[in-house]
Design a protein around this motif. Structure first.
Motif, PDB file in Angstrom:
ATOM      1  N   ILE A 171       0.871  -1.175   0.000  1.00 45.89           N
ATOM      2  CA  ILE A 171       0.000   0.000   0.000  1.00 45.89           C
ATOM      3  C   ILE A 171       0.904   1.218   0.000  1.00 45.89           C
ATOM      4  N   LEU A 172       0.828   1.963  -1.098  1.00 46.84           N
ATOM      5  CA  LEU A 172       1.656   3.151  -1.235  1.00 46.84           C
ATOM      6  C   LEU A 172       0.787   4.361  -0.928  1.00 46.84           C
ATOM      7  N   GLY A 173       1.100   5.035   0.179  1.00 41.70           N
ATOM      8  CA  GLY A 173       0.299   6.195   0.554  1.00 41.70           C
ATOM      9  C   GLY A 173       0.741   7.432  -0.205  1.00 41.70           C
ATOM     10  N   PHE A 174      -0.215   8.259  -0.595  1.00 39.64           N
ATOM     11  CA  PHE A 174       0.099   9.550  -1.210  1.00 39.64           C
ATOM     12  C   PHE A 174      -0.420  10.636  -0.281  1.00 39.64           C
ATOM     13  N   ILE A 182      -5.285  -1.487 -14.178  1.00 39.70           N
ATOM     14  CA  ILE A 182      -5.264  -0.362 -13.239  1.00 39.70           C
ATOM     15  C   ILE A 182      -6.671   0.203 -13.110  1.00 39.70           C
ATOM     16  N   CYS A 183      -7.150   0.371 -11.892  1.00 37.76           N
ATOM     17  CA  CYS A 183      -8.450   1.020 -11.732  1.00 37.76           C
ATOM     18  C   CYS A 183      -8.361   2.129 -10.711  1.00 37.76           C
ATOM     19  N   TYR A 184      -9.289   3.053 -10.805  1.00 38.29           N
ATOM     20  CA  TYR A 184      -9.270   4.245  -9.964  1.00 38.29           C
ATOM     21  C   TYR A 184     -10.590   4.369  -9.235  1.00 38.29           C
ATOM     22  N   LEU A 185     -10.530   4.462  -7.915  1.00 39.75           N
ATOM     23  CA  LEU A 185     -11.749   4.606  -7.125  1.00 39.75           C
ATOM     24  C   LEU A 185     -11.818   6.045  -6.635  1.00 39.75           C
ATOM     25  N   ASP A 212      -8.731   6.955  -4.018  1.00 40.11           N
ATOM     26  CA  ASP A 212      -8.624   8.386  -3.741  1.00 40.11           C
ATOM     27  C   ASP A 212      -9.528   8.697  -2.556  1.00 40.11           C
ATOM     28  N   GLU A 213      -8.928   9.035  -1.445  1.00 47.46           N
ATOM     29  CA  GLU A 213      -9.669   9.309  -0.201  1.00 47.46           C
ATOM     30  C   GLU A 213     -10.704   8.202   0.060  1.00 47.46           C
ATOM     31  N   ILE A 216      -2.574   1.985  -4.357  1.00 50.79           N
ATOM     32  CA  ILE A 216      -2.119   3.350  -4.138  1.00 50.79           C
ATOM     33  C   ILE A 216      -3.244   4.045  -3.403  1.00 50.79           C
ATOM     34  N   MET A 217      -2.929   4.691  -2.291  1.00 57.58           N
ATOM     35  CA  MET A 217      -3.982   5.326  -1.509  1.00 57.58           C
ATOM     36  C   MET A 217      -3.680   6.812  -1.313  1.00 57.58           C
ATOM     37  N   ILE A 218      -4.524   7.657  -1.902  1.00 59.87           N
ATOM     38  CA  ILE A 218      -4.401   9.084  -1.648  1.00 59.87           C
ATOM     39  C   ILE A 218      -5.221   9.397  -0.416  1.00 59.87           C
ATOM     40  N   SER A 219      -4.630  10.097   0.538  1.00 62.39           N
ATOM     41  CA  SER A 219      -5.408  10.457   1.711  1.00 62.39           C
ATOM     42  C   SER A 219      -4.907  11.755   2.309  1.00 62.39           C
TER      43      SER A 219
END
Lengths: 328, 505
Positions: B285-288, B334-337, B424-425, B453-456
């Motif tokens: 899990i790669l945090g952004f 690759i998918c984007y949530l 994403d969040e 990949i987790m943007i938070s």
């Protein structure tokens, strides 16, 4: 960023750009028809450009209010012609004076506006459906009252013919232009300097927020449709004075010119954005196009095709501009 | 007795039912003069209903409501505002096409029919100075950042002379950390002036910092009110969910150093992203992290093919890929949530099943006809596996809670068999209980060899979930931290590493 560049920026992203394009289109069309049209640069042609801009102008002013609230009016054309029919009946059959008959035109259109307003504001119908219903009802009902007879207003030479002078003075002065300018100013003040205008924009922008600010948005919407009806009534009077004989069938499709004028002038169909000056520009683009194509000897059907193209181009400009704003 | 006198607002035995739902069950609430009072509870606990009664949006209820030492019963928002209660709603309730001043004075532009902008612009100028918001009264609201728009809305709420109670409904949900800081400072100022603030938030850290007392609600009932300086975060969580959940930062990463690289992004550039490179390993899990507007979402949109790339390369499983459209991204696994599930992730009016199979019709249809039974089977499998709380696959997604909606989005992409999931969040607007489930699910996914990949913007979340953390600021990557070396401080330092114009430090 200084104030000046900010201002330029806001022109390019606001309705300003669309207005500039509308002016450009108007100039280009005028030059084009001067070169390719027959007798385009004559007084007769100019007169007929003005003729068709009066009633479309009044219709479009009313429609602008409605579209800015996020609504639409599909009934303006038939309300205009229907009311003119009833006025004709009042004059020819009921024996009213010409002044009273014209007031009846206005009153009838205002009542149809109120009817639309109640459907949309009170009963919560979507404006598209509500005004589609009114489109049928107004034309149908008024035709019934007129017994499907063509209603004739007095000719210039007859007794009450003076009333035609609201469009042209006897010396040929285009009086209609004065009325259009006058009521344009009235509408402009209404839209920009009154609470009604403020709420018109606010409702189109975010109706829920308006409600939560303690404003009864539905009441204001009804009022907006009544104002729209009033302008349809003015259009009806001018229509009667311009054409003298009113046939029920002519009402169909006029509302589309009115909506097209708004869109060409930069009024957004999603609400919240728009201006009356843009709308008037749109009106002239349409009437130049209508008259110009006739002067080229093309069949009427080509007008429809080309006006359709112009409307699509106008919306396309809007879409591209929106994308640009979002990307910037 | 003195305690009672201090209460500027007192609600007792408030009962409210909607058809089929008992929204408030003899609920009580009291607010002292000049305090910041947090109101907390899971989604559906009844906070919004209570607040709507307070502010006159709902006028039919049972029970007693005292405000300013008088019995009241507000029948409209306007009545409540005039009495002195103003609210800033969760979803910003502003009119985007109007100016700042027109927004602030909507409904109060003039006593008569005519109105002019001149006077309200002057008044707004004063408010702007008072609240220290750097905007012009004539700026259109749509040109403002979320943080500024929020400040404008608070200024509007406070511009009513009568305002003695200010209700903030999840004000920080869309704010960056710095913007939140500004907001908290403003709240303290208002408190000093004797204004009472009701602060609704899901973020416990914030509540512990700014609030004086906290009232917990659960299932439409009042649970308890605690003094903040006498309680711990865990106490509040216990009261909220009725069970214990502990959120500890992750100590060490279990991803081996030599795990294969599944996504390799090199020197990605666009109009908003500047030269971003990073690698994602299998099972990681790669945090952004970063402030709102740091360019994290924009970076992901490039990888997902939603925006045009100016330059740079993307390698998936070692192979160079050209991604021009989200279709290309999906073909590469690759998918984007999206953070905005309701807009980009789901079709709210369709059922759980329809949403789950949305992207996989190719797999689930034969000669153009949809294999209904196959769809149901797959959906039921995911309902069970992800623990989606729904009566059946036929349920309309709109009726699910935020957490369960998020699970449906996850199910959609798992069915499509995606290897790289960009969240994403992932827990925005999701309550604490469901949040823990989403975390658990994400942990499970990486354990099975998926990569995330987790943007938070929530640092606690970043530290709880990530194996590695990439920090961005102003469209650039300003640093990368392993979970072992990461702390709130080190992340924030990188997140605020703004470029000093011209000279290097």
């Amino acid at each position: 960023m200084n104030r000046k560049s900010l201002k330029i920026n806001s022109i390019m992203t606001g309705t300003g750009l669309q207005k500039l394009i509308a002016i450009g289109a108007l100039v280009v069309l005028y030059i084009f028809f001067s070169i390719f049209g027959n007798h385009f640069l004559t007084q007769d042609t100019f007169v007929s450009i003005l003729d068709s801009s009066y009633y479309i102008g009044f219709l479009a002013i009313g429609t602008t209010f409605v579209i800015i609230t996020g609504g639409i009016d599909l009934s303006s054309g038939t309300v205009m012609v229907g009311s003119a029919l009833i006025g004709g009946v009042a004059y020819n059959v009921w024996g009213c004076s010409i002044v009273v008959s014209l007031l009846i035109v206005l009153l009838s259109a205002i009542l149809f506006g109120l009817f639309n307003g109640i459907l949309v504001g009170k009963l919560g119908l979507p404006p598209f459906i509500a005004t589609l219903g009114t489109q049928f009802i107004s034309l149908g009902y008024c035709s019934v009252i007129a017994k499907v007879q063509t209603q004739t207003y007095p000719r210039l030479t007859s007794e009450d013919g003076w009333f035609k002078q609201i469009v042209y003075k006897n010396n040929g002065f285009p009086m209609g232009m004065i009325w259009l300018i006058l009521f344009f100013l009235v509408a402009w003040i209404l839209l920009n300097k009154t609470v009604l205008g403020r709420y018109t924009y606010a409702i189109g922008s975010n109706e829920e927020a308006v409600e939560l600010s303690g404003i009864k948005s539905n009441h204001w919407k009804i009022l907006v449709y009544v104002v729209n009806g009033f302008f349809c009534g003015l259009a009806g009077i001018i229509y009667a004075a311009t054409f003298s004989s009113i046939t029920p069938q002519t009402g169909n499709g006029q509302e589309m010119y009115s909506i097209a004028a708004c869109v060409i002038g930069g009024t957004s169909l999603s609400g919240g954005v728009g201006s009356l000056s843009g709308t008037i520009l749109g009106v002239f683009v349409i009437s130049v196009l209508k008259t110009g194509l006739l002067s080229m000897g093309l069949p009427v059907q080509w007008q429809q095709v080309l006006i359709g193209v112009v409307v699509l181009l106008a919306v396309l400009v809007d879409v591209i501009r929106m994308k640009k704003t979002r990307a910037a | 007795m003195k305690q009672e006198e201090q209460n500027i607002l007192e609600m007792k035995d408030i009962d409210k039912t909607f058809p089929g739902v008992h929204a408030l069950d003899h609920c009580s609430f009291s607010l002292r003069k000049g305090e910041i009072h947090a109101l907390i509870g899971e989604n559906g606990a009844g906070k919004s209903t209570l607040v709507k009664i307070m502010t006159g949006i709902y006028s039919e209820y049972e029970g007693s409501y005292q405000f300013n030492y008088e019995q009241v019963h507000f029948r409209s928002v306007k009545e409540a505002q005039h009495a002195g209660i103003s609210i800033v709603h969760q979803e910003l309730n502003m009119m985007n096409d109007l100016t700042v001043a027109q927004n602030i004075f909507i409904g109060r532009e003039s006593k008569g029919f005519f109105c002019s902008d001149k006077k309200i612009n002057e008044e707004t100028e004063k408010l702007i100075r008072e609240f220290d918001i750097n905007v012009s009264p004539t700026e259109l609201l749509k040109n403002l950042s979320v943080g500024k728009a929020q400040m404008v809305e608070i200024a509007r709420a406070m511009s009513f002379d009568a305002t003695r109670v200010l209700i903030l409904d999840e004000p920080t949900a869309a704010l960056s950390e710095t913007e939140s800081e500004d907001l908290f400072r403003k709240m303290q100022d208002l408190k000093k002036r004797g204004v009472s603030i009701i602060f609704i938030s899901h973020r416990l850290g914030e509540i512990m910092r700014v609030a004086d007392r906290v009232t917990v609600m659960r299932d439409g009932a009042y649970i308890d009110t605690l003094n903040i300086n006498e309680c711990k975060v865990d106490d509040i969580i216990c009261l909220m969910v009725g069970r214990e959940i502990i959120e500890e930062p992750k100590q060490i990463s279990h991803v081996p150093q030599n795990a294969e690289v599944v996504l390799d992004v090199r020197n990605l550039c666009s109009s908003k992203v500047r030269d971003v490179s990073f690698q994602l390993r299998r099972g990681e899990i790669l945090g952004f992290a970063g402030l709102v507007g740091a360019g994290r979402t924009e970076t992901m949109r490039l990888i997902y093919g939603a925006d045009p790339v100016r330059s740079g390369e993307v390698f998936v499983n070692g192979k160079s890929c050209t991604i021009r459209h989200s279709k290309d991204a999906i073909e590469n696994g690759i998918c984007y949530l999206s953070e905005d599930r309701k807009r980009y992730g789901l079709v709210l009016g369709l059922s759980v099943t329809d949403n789950t199979v949305m992207a996989s019709y190719k797999k689930l249809s034969k000669t153009g006809f949809v294999d209904r039974r196959g769809c149901d089977e797959k959906t039921n499998f995911f309902i069970k596996r992800l623990g989606i709380k729904t009566p059946s696959g036929k349920q309309i997604v709109k009726n699910l809670s935020g957490g369960n909606q998020q699970k449906v989005v996850i199910a959609k992409w798992l069915l499509k068999d995606m290897d790289i999931l960009i969240f994403d969040e992932p827990t925005r607007g999701i309550d604490v209980g469901a949040r823990a489930e989403i975390y658990h699910l994400m942990d499970e996914l990486v354990a099975q060899g998926k990569s995330i990949i987790m943007i938070s913007s929530d640092l606690t979340e970043v530290l709880r979930m990530s194996d590695r953390i990439v920090v961005m600021c102003e469209g650039r990557k300003t640093g990368e931290l392993s979970i072992e070396e990461a702390s709130q401080g080190s992340i924030m330092r990188l997140a605020t590493k703004h470029e000093t114009r011209g000279a290097l430090k």
